[in-house]
Design a protein around this motif. Structure first.
Motif, PDB file in Angstrom:
ATOM      1  N   TYR A 189      -1.251  -1.269  -4.263  1.00 43.70           N
ATOM      2  CA  TYR A 189      -2.275  -0.216  -4.157  1.00 43.70           C
ATOM      3  C   TYR A 189      -1.609   1.146  -4.217  1.00 43.70           C
ATOM      4  CZ  TYR A 189      -5.702   2.987  -2.298  1.00 43.70           C
ATOM      5  OH  TYR A 189      -6.546   4.050  -2.153  1.00 43.70           O
TER       6      TYR A 189
ATOM      7  N   MET B  30      -9.597   0.311   0.148  1.00 45.91           N
ATOM      8  CA  MET B  30      -8.237  -0.002  -0.352  1.00 45.91           C
ATOM      9  C   MET B  30      -8.009  -1.513  -0.300  1.00 45.91           C
ATOM     10  SD  MET B  30      -5.887   2.712   1.743  1.00 45.91           S
ATOM     11  CE  MET B  30      -6.227   4.463   1.787  1.00 45.91           C
TER      12      MET B  30
ATOM     13  N   TYR C 174       0.875  -1.181   0.000  1.00 42.17           N
ATOM     14  CA  TYR C 174       0.000   0.000   0.000  1.00 42.17           C
ATOM     15  C   TYR C 174       0.903   1.218   0.000  1.00 42.17           C
ATOM     16  CZ  TYR C 174      -3.639  -3.313   1.365  1.00 42.17           C
ATOM     17  OH  TYR C 174      -4.521  -4.373   1.405  1.00 42.17           O
TER      18      TYR C 174
END
Ligand code: G4F
Length: 329
Positions: free
Chosen positions: A120, A228, A77
């Motif tokens: 992400y 997310m 992420y």
């Protein structure tokens, strides 16, 4: 087998809520924090002992590649960014390098190592900028209006190129404003919540604000980090706009916050022309239909609940002496 999630920007608001979510799901959570920002790890509060922190220079491709190789994360992420939009005018190049450079270095590392890592990219509604239609979807044309939006758009396209050319499982979450009691006080929601709380407790008597008619799509950060995670669990890598689909004015925000503490906002709030941003007539509001249909994601916390929680949290913090009564302007 325990999955490892690697997070840049872990010590920010979203890093906290995302870590909380992933730890609850049994992930090993590792944050990459630059050496000069190690003191910010304390902002993770109760989670600081539950996540692992690696001291890594995000501007070094070699250091990032080593970290990815060593950790072999199932998911990355990439949240790291200087997120206060007006500040990007003071340092456009630094903004670009941190936002786009970190994304590019992480994507390259994943590709070169041949890992099946899912990626992400934290994108922003600021990439839409001067919109000509509302609400927006991931197909809406991009016309960023500031260096922050331009840097986020460059990172977005870099991610798309890695997905298209190299087949990486990579996605952008194009997030609209998302807030919480962990929002720093230069952002308007927290600035107002903190002021309402401080005025209620007699610790200050005024709030100076910019454009009361500016509109935003404000949601809860805890809801947005759930989106997310869902994006990386999907069958296909796709981009999503994530927001509530509802616009509120700053005036609504002030009214809501002050009514939480039974105060008439008009007695305390003054406008300061130096805080008004240029070109704010655009309606940045999400059409979250795709996220609802594909990810079964919907915001759980209403605007009113969000603001009330922020004001009440600041009242408790002020009573405990845990925060200064004056926020940033
Ligand atoms: O809280 P803000 O400073 O957030 P902004 O600029 O919309 O950016 C945030 O959301 C973006 C979208 O998700 C992110 F990309 C970005 O990183 C960040 O998280 O301002 C919100 C609105 C603006 O229209 C601003 O002009 O509030 C208006 N505003 C009016 N008076 C004010 C003030 N904003 C601030 N910070 N301070 C004021 O006194």
């Amino acid at each position: 087998m325990t999955k490892t999630a690697l997070i840049t920007g872990i010590t920010g608001q979203d890093g906290y809520y995302l870590s909380h979510l992933l730890l609850g799901k049994g992930y090993r959570v590792v944050g990459l924090v630059p050496p000069e920002r190690q003191s910010s790890v304390a902002k993770l509060d109760d989670l600081a002992e539950q996540v692992e922190i690696y001291s890594v220079n995000l501007t070094s491709a070699e250091a990032l590649t080593q970290a990815v190789e060593q950790l072999q994360p199932a998911e990355i992420y990439n949240l790291a960014a200087p997120s206060f939009v007006p500040a990007s005018w003071d340092d456009p190049l630094g903004t670009l390098d941190l936002i786009t450079g970190t994304a590019t270095r992480l994507l390259s590392a994943t590709r070169l190592l041949g890992l099946p890592t899912r990626f992400y990219q934290a994108s922003s509604s600021e990439i839409f900028g001067e919109v000509r239609s509302a609400p927006q979807t991931a197909e809406t044309p991009f016309r960023p209006k500031n260096p922050y939006g331009a840097a986020k758009l460059h990172a977005h396209w870099t991610m798309v190129h890695h997905r298209d050319r190299y087949g990486l499982f990579a996605c952008s979450g194009i997030l609209y404003n998302h807030e919480s009691p962990r929002r720093p006080p230069q952002f308007v929601t927290r600035k107002i919540a903190l002021a309402a709380a401080a005025i209620k407790l007699g610790l200050r008597d005024r709030l100076s604000i910019g454009n009361l008619e500016a509109k935003r799509d404000w949601g809860f950060a805890g809801d947005h980090v759930e989106a997310m995670w869902r994006m990386l669990q999907a069958d296909t890598a796709e981009d999503y706009v994530i927001g509530t689909g509802v616009l509120h004015t700053v005036r609504n925000l002030v009214e809501t916050a002050f009514s939480c503490v039974d105060l008439d906002w008009q007695k305390y709030v003054e406008t300061d022309p130096t805080l008004v941003r240029e070109d704010e007539h655009f309606q940045l509001v999400a059409d979250p239909t795709k996220a609802k249909n594909n990810l079964h994601w919907e915001p759980q916390v209403s605007f009113e609940q969000l603001i009330e929680t922020m004001v009440k949290t600041d009242i408790e913090r002020l009573k405990a002496g845990a925060v200064a009564a004056m926020g940033a302007s």
